[in-house]
Structure formats: C-alpha cells, structure tokens
Design a protein around this motif. Structure first.
Motif, PDB file in Angstrom:
ATOM      1  N   ILE A  51       0.810  -1.044  -0.091  1.00 36.53           N
ATOM      2  CA  ILE A  51       0.206  -0.116  -0.355  1.00 36.53           C
ATOM      3  C   ILE A  51       1.045   1.542  -0.513  1.00 36.53           C
ATOM      4  CG2 ILE A  51      -1.700   1.163   1.610  1.00 36.53           C
ATOM      5  CD1 ILE A  51      -2.628  -1.497   3.094  1.00 36.53           C
ATOM      6  N   ILE A  52       0.757   1.962  -1.041  1.00 37.11           N
ATOM      7  CA  ILE A  52       1.188   2.849  -1.894  1.00 37.11           C
ATOM      8  C   ILE A  52       0.552   4.080  -0.990  1.00 37.11           C
ATOM      9  CG2 ILE A  52       2.932   4.439  -3.095  1.00 37.11           C
ATOM     10  CD1 ILE A  52       3.412   1.664  -4.585  1.00 37.11           C
ATOM     11  N   VAL A  53       1.453   5.105   0.039  1.00 39.87           N
ATOM     12  CA  VAL A  53       0.520   6.339   0.184  1.00 39.87           C
ATOM     13  C   VAL A  53       1.934   8.204   0.144  1.00 39.87           C
ATOM     14  CG1 VAL A  53       0.528   7.561   2.586  1.00 39.87           C
ATOM     15  CG2 VAL A  53       0.413   4.921   2.782  1.00 39.87           C
ATOM     16  N   VAL A  54       0.497   8.570  -0.592  1.00 37.80           N
ATOM     17  CA  VAL A  54       1.547   9.739  -0.781  1.00 37.80           C
ATOM     18  C   VAL A  54       1.409  10.750  -0.201  1.00 37.80           C
ATOM     19  CG1 VAL A  54       2.290  11.981  -1.958  1.00 37.80           C
ATOM     20  CG2 VAL A  54       2.362   8.796  -3.044  1.00 37.80           C
ATOM     21  N   LEU A  55       2.147  11.066   1.216  1.00 38.49           N
ATOM     22  CA  LEU A  55       1.714  12.693   1.578  1.00 38.49           C
ATOM     23  C   LEU A  55       1.657  14.174   1.398  1.00 38.49           C
ATOM     24  CD1 LEU A  55       2.392  11.048   5.061  1.00 38.49           C
ATOM     25  CD2 LEU A  55      -0.166  10.896   3.811  1.00 38.49           C
ATOM     26  N   ASP A  56       1.337  14.863   1.458  1.00 35.59           N
ATOM     27  CA  ASP A  56       1.819  16.433   1.474  1.00 35.59           C
ATOM     28  C   ASP A  56       2.385  16.735   2.182  1.00 35.59           C
ATOM     29  OD1 ASP A  56       1.887  19.426   2.416  1.00 35.59           O
ATOM     30  OD2 ASP A  56       0.456  19.435  -0.020  1.00 35.59           O
ATOM     31  N   ALA A  57       3.875  16.869   2.360  1.00 34.39           N
ATOM     32  CA  ALA A  57       5.277  16.755   2.576  1.00 34.39           C
ATOM     33  C   ALA A  57       5.369  18.652   3.964  1.00 34.39           C
ATOM     34  CB  ALA A  57       5.939  17.832   2.260  1.00 34.39           C
ATOM     35  N   ALA A  58       3.816  19.256   3.762  1.00 32.55           N
ATOM     36  CA  ALA A  58       4.438  20.107   5.141  1.00 32.55           C
ATOM     37  C   ALA A  58       2.768  20.143   5.109  1.00 32.55           C
ATOM     38  CB  ALA A  58       4.137  21.447   3.814  1.00 32.55           C
ATOM     39  N   SER A  59       1.845  19.988   4.665  1.00 30.36           N
ATOM     40  CA  SER A  59       0.257  19.303   5.500  1.00 30.36           C
ATOM     41  C   SER A  59      -0.010  18.202   6.193  1.00 30.36           C
ATOM     42  CB  SER A  59      -0.784  19.713   4.878  1.00 30.36           C
ATOM     43  OG  SER A  59      -0.968  19.490   3.391  1.00 30.36           O
ATOM     44  N   ARG A  60       0.805  16.930   5.232  1.00 30.42           N
ATOM     45  CA  ARG A  60       0.580  15.964   5.737  1.00 30.42           C
ATOM     46  C   ARG A  60      -0.418  15.248   5.423  1.00 30.42           C
ATOM     47  NH1 ARG A  60       5.186  13.789   8.702  1.00 30.42           N
ATOM     48  NH2 ARG A  60       6.750  15.105   7.994  1.00 30.42           N
ATOM     49  N   GLU A  61      -1.418  15.957   4.216  1.00 29.23           N
ATOM     50  CA  GLU A  61      -2.434  15.852   3.899  1.00 29.23           C
ATOM     51  C   GLU A  61      -2.342  14.636   3.301  1.00 29.23           C
ATOM     52  OE1 GLU A  61      -5.912  16.957   0.634  1.00 29.23           O
ATOM     53  OE2 GLU A  61      -4.367  17.920   0.643  1.00 29.23           O
ATOM     54  N   ILE A  62      -3.580  13.386   3.356  1.00 35.69           N
ATOM     55  CA  ILE A  62      -2.968  11.846   2.089  1.00 35.69           C
ATOM     56  C   ILE A  62      -3.548  12.050   0.749  1.00 35.69           C
ATOM     57  CG2 ILE A  62      -3.580   9.450   2.439  1.00 35.69           C
ATOM     58  CD1 ILE A  62      -4.221   9.866   5.623  1.00 35.69           C
ATOM     59  N   LEU A  63      -3.016  12.237   0.311  1.00 28.95           N
ATOM     60  CA  LEU A  63      -3.439  12.310  -1.262  1.00 28.95           C
ATOM     61  C   LEU A  63      -3.677  11.531  -2.201  1.00 28.95           C
ATOM     62  CD1 LEU A  63      -0.143  14.995  -1.881  1.00 28.95           C
ATOM     63  CD2 LEU A  63      -2.255  15.658  -0.822  1.00 28.95           C
ATOM     64  N   GLN A  64      -5.211  11.780  -2.378  1.00 27.66           N
ATOM     65  CA  GLN A  64      -5.230  11.146  -4.101  1.00 27.66           C
ATOM     66  C   GLN A  64      -4.616  10.720  -5.201  1.00 27.66           C
ATOM     67  OE1 GLN A  64      -8.864   9.569  -3.804  1.00 27.66           O
ATOM     68  NE2 GLN A  64      -7.947   8.740  -1.487  1.00 27.66           N
ATOM     69  N   VAL A  65      -4.667  10.610  -5.646  1.00 26.65           N
ATOM     70  CA  VAL A  65      -4.222  10.255  -7.631  1.00 26.65           C
ATOM     71  C   VAL A  65      -4.121  11.466  -8.056  1.00 26.65           C
ATOM     72  CG1 VAL A  65      -2.506   7.684  -7.528  1.00 26.65           C
ATOM     73  CG2 VAL A  65      -4.928   8.659  -8.393  1.00 26.65           C
ATOM     74  N   THR A  66      -5.309  12.582  -8.050  1.00 30.65           N
ATOM     75  CA  THR A  66      -6.156  13.679  -9.231  1.00 30.65           C
ATOM     76  C   THR A  66      -5.685  14.132  -7.847  1.00 30.65           C
ATOM     77  OG1 THR A  66      -7.703  12.671  -7.456  1.00 30.65           O
ATOM     78  CG2 THR A  66      -7.918  11.733  -9.502  1.00 30.65           C
ATOM     79  N   ASP A  67      -4.377  14.404  -6.930  1.00 31.76           N
ATOM     80  CA  ASP A  67      -3.761  15.928  -5.781  1.00 31.76           C
ATOM     81  C   ASP A  67      -2.252  15.337  -6.270  1.00 31.76           C
ATOM     82  OD1 ASP A  67      -6.212  16.136  -4.391  1.00 31.76           O
ATOM     83  OD2 ASP A  67      -5.873  14.492  -2.920  1.00 31.76           O
ATOM     84  N   LEU A  68      -2.336  14.843  -7.107  1.00 31.27           N
ATOM     85  CA  LEU A  68      -0.536  14.981  -7.118  1.00 31.27           C
ATOM     86  C   LEU A  68      -0.229  15.914  -8.501  1.00 31.27           C
ATOM     87  CD1 LEU A  68       0.453  11.123  -6.915  1.00 31.27           C
ATOM     88  CD2 LEU A  68       0.160  12.947  -5.216  1.00 31.27           C
ATOM     89  N   ALA A  69       0.584  17.065  -8.113  1.00 34.06           N
ATOM     90  CA  ALA A  69       0.479  18.299  -9.331  1.00 34.06           C
ATOM     91  C   ALA A  69       2.296  18.532  -9.160  1.00 34.06           C
ATOM     92  CB  ALA A  69      -0.403  19.260  -9.362  1.00 34.06           C
ATOM     93  N   PRO A  70       2.934  18.910 -10.489  1.00 30.76           N
ATOM     94  CA  PRO A  70       3.855  19.210 -10.221  1.00 30.76           C
ATOM     95  C   PRO A  70       3.971  20.600  -9.311  1.00 30.76           C
ATOM     96  CG  PRO A  70       2.713  19.055 -12.828  1.00 30.76           C
ATOM     97  CD  PRO A  70       2.117  19.196 -11.571  1.00 30.76           C
TER      98      PRO A  70
END
Length: 344
Positions: free
Chosen positions: A287-306
C-alpha cells in the motif's frame, strides 16, 4: 472480541482508511459528515468469531466516480432499496454487514447501518481496488454471490453469476446508466465465509493506523513511517507527470528525490509502484501512501501535481493476498498491464 467505535474515533478511523486507499478509494469527508449527522453514539462492531458462522451478511459500497459522488450527494438511505432487493432474491433477512473495499470512503459505509444491522469487523480487499471482481469473495470463488446496484431513475439491477467478471461489467454498466456513480450491495455470503475468504479485523487495523498517524503526523518523515510500521521510500518535489506509453490512464509521477535521485510513483486509480533511478522499491499489493510534505494531507492520485512536495511511504500488504498465488495475481501491477512492476 467486540468493540465500539466512539464518535471521537471517527476521524482516526477515516485517516486509517485513507492511508489504506493507496492513493485511491475516494476521500472520506462525505462519509464522516454522514456519520457525524446521525447522532448514533458509539457503534458496536463484532469480530467474526463472535457470531454464528451461518449468519447471512452483506457488504455495501459506493461504485463509480468518487468525484461525481462528491458533486451529487447520495440520499439519507442510499442502500435501503438495494438491501431489500437482495433480501427478496435470497428469501431471508440479512442481519449483518461488513465492508467490501478497505481503502478510502467505502471502509466507513458499514457504520451507516449502526443500530439496524450487526457490523462485522471484516473487509473484502484490505485496500482500495478498482474492480468489483477483485473482492476477496470473488477471488476465492465463493458460490451464490449476488450484486444489487442502482440503475437510474429509482431502478435496481441484480446480478447473480459464477463469473466474477460478469458482476464487474454488468454492475459497472448499470452505474454508468445511473449517472456514473451510485450504490451497490454484495450479498449471498455468511459470516463464516468471511473467516477464510476475507480480512477480519480490518476496521481495528485502520483505527490503529489512524491513531498512530494523528500522534506522529508532524514528526519527521522517518519517525512518522516508523510510527505507522511503514517504509519511507522517498521525499521531494514533483517535477512532472507523464502518461504511460501504452495506457493513458497510467501516470508516471516524477519526483526529485534525495541526493539527486529520480524517483517515480506509477499510478492508475491507485498508486501501484515506486521506483528510484529505475530500481523498483515497492509495488502492489503493498500500500503506497503519498503525503503532502507540509500539511501531511493524505493525497489521492488526482491530487498529485507538479511543484507539490511529497513524502512517499509503503505499508505492508494485507497477508490474505500473499497466502496463495491465485490471490496475489489479482492485485499485482500485471493485473493492469504493468508486468514489469510485479516484483519488489
């Protein structure tokens, strides 16, 4: 042993479910609001071993686009007609309910039935998955399964088939006809089936993960990973996102990693794999988890952006998927045409 979900624990449980979504499954906000608004108090959950194994059970979930679901809110009792249709078909009341998708918003759906059905602490995926035929009961070919779902304009579709792919295709078509998102119910199984053919203790695991996340949320990335029992894979800035050459639904999210490494998270409707300078670090069913480094929001793949800075972690896959080769095959990246990412 039985336990109760207290109102003050819903946030922690929702965070745990979001972590187990592996970047998919939809945000939990809508379900959190629905649970907060029903004033049900503590919600009891039963372990599978506490109930008569012959007890009929059903699972409920929202199917289709989670983005559309957020724009077109469901009614107060979105599953009532579907459960009733399944009960008419099976000729019996179904007194127990479990979750059938263990990541994202659907992990919280059984709690909508608190006070009217027994909530069983078990799940049929242990993570978010894109297809209905990936439910553990279908993977293990449990006989007699029945799906009911919305078909639009108040209609209900019912599918009973021994071919799991039929359930996926027919239910998906009905949901598209209903507008692209809607409710579905899986029935025709018992609590006894959940003991071997599902993942008992899933909600308890999600709650423990959520509590650990809240306690260590703003700690360093390595400390947070340790608190979750996860691996820290990379952290850095997203430089670009590129479509896969063979499948436009697959994206490669390129991250400027530590020490000049070029790291990539490969996503579809969930995050499927992480590579560093071409070397595979982790892949589904992990299970791969991507977090916003500052807010620590748990990101959906649709939240990922340059430009977004992220932390990427890997949680262990549910043991159930690893116990038999025929189970594992249903959640590897090769299921989505990405065989080169199967082994990590």
């Amino acid at each position: 042993m039985a336990w109760r979900l207290r109102p003050e624990d819903v946030t922690a449980l929702a965070l745990g479910c979001a972590l187990l979504g592996s970047g998919g499954g939809g945000t939990t906000t809508m379900l959190e609001l629905m649970l907060a608004g029903d004033d049900a108090g503590p919600r009891p959950l039963a372990d599978v071993d506490e109930l008569d194994p012959a007890t009929p059970c059903f699972g409920a979930a929202f199917v289709g686009s989670t983005i559309l679901l957020g724009e077109r809110m469901p009614g107060l009792a979105p599953f009532g007609r579907l459960v009733a249709a399944a009960e008419r078909w099976l000729g019996t009341r179904i007194p127990a309910v479990c979750s059938i998708e263990g990541g994202g918003l659907n992990s919280l759906v059984p709690f909508l039935f608190s006070g009217e059905r027994t909530i069983v602490d078990a799940d049929c995926t242990g993570r978010a998955v894109p297809e209905l035929d990936q439910m553990s009961l279908f993977v293990d070919q449990v006989p007699g399964l029945v799906f009911t779902c919305e078909s639009g304009a108040g209609g209900v579709a019912l599918v009973e088939t021994d071919r799991a792919v039929d359930a996926e295709r027919i239910v998906r078509s009905a949901i598209i006809q209903a507008g692209g998102s809607g409710a579905a119910v899986l029935a025709g199984f018992t609590v006894g089936d959940l003991r071997e053919h599902a993942m008992p203790g899933h909600q308890r695991r999600a709650l423990a993960l959520g509590r650990a996340f809240l306690a260590a949320r703003f700690a360093g990335a390595a400390e947070l990973a340790a608190a979750l029992g996860a691996r820290l894979l990379t952290e850095g800035r997203i430089d670009r996102i590129s479509p896969h050459h063979a499948d436009p639904h697959v994206q490669s999210v390129e991250i400027a990693g530590p020490g000049g490494a070029i790291d990539r998270v490969v996503t579809r409707s969930e995050s499927l794999a992480v590579l560093s300078d071409g070397a595979l670090l982790a892949s589904a069913p992990a299970i791969i988890v991507v977090l916003d480094a500052a807010s620590r929001e748990i990101l959906q793949v649709t939240d990922l952006a340059p430009g977004r800075r992220v932390v990427v972690l890997s949680l262990p896959a549910p043991d159930w998927w690893l116990e038999r080769p025929e189970r594992l095959r249903r959640v590897l990246p090769s299921t989505y045409g990405l065989a080169e990412l199967d082994s990590a």
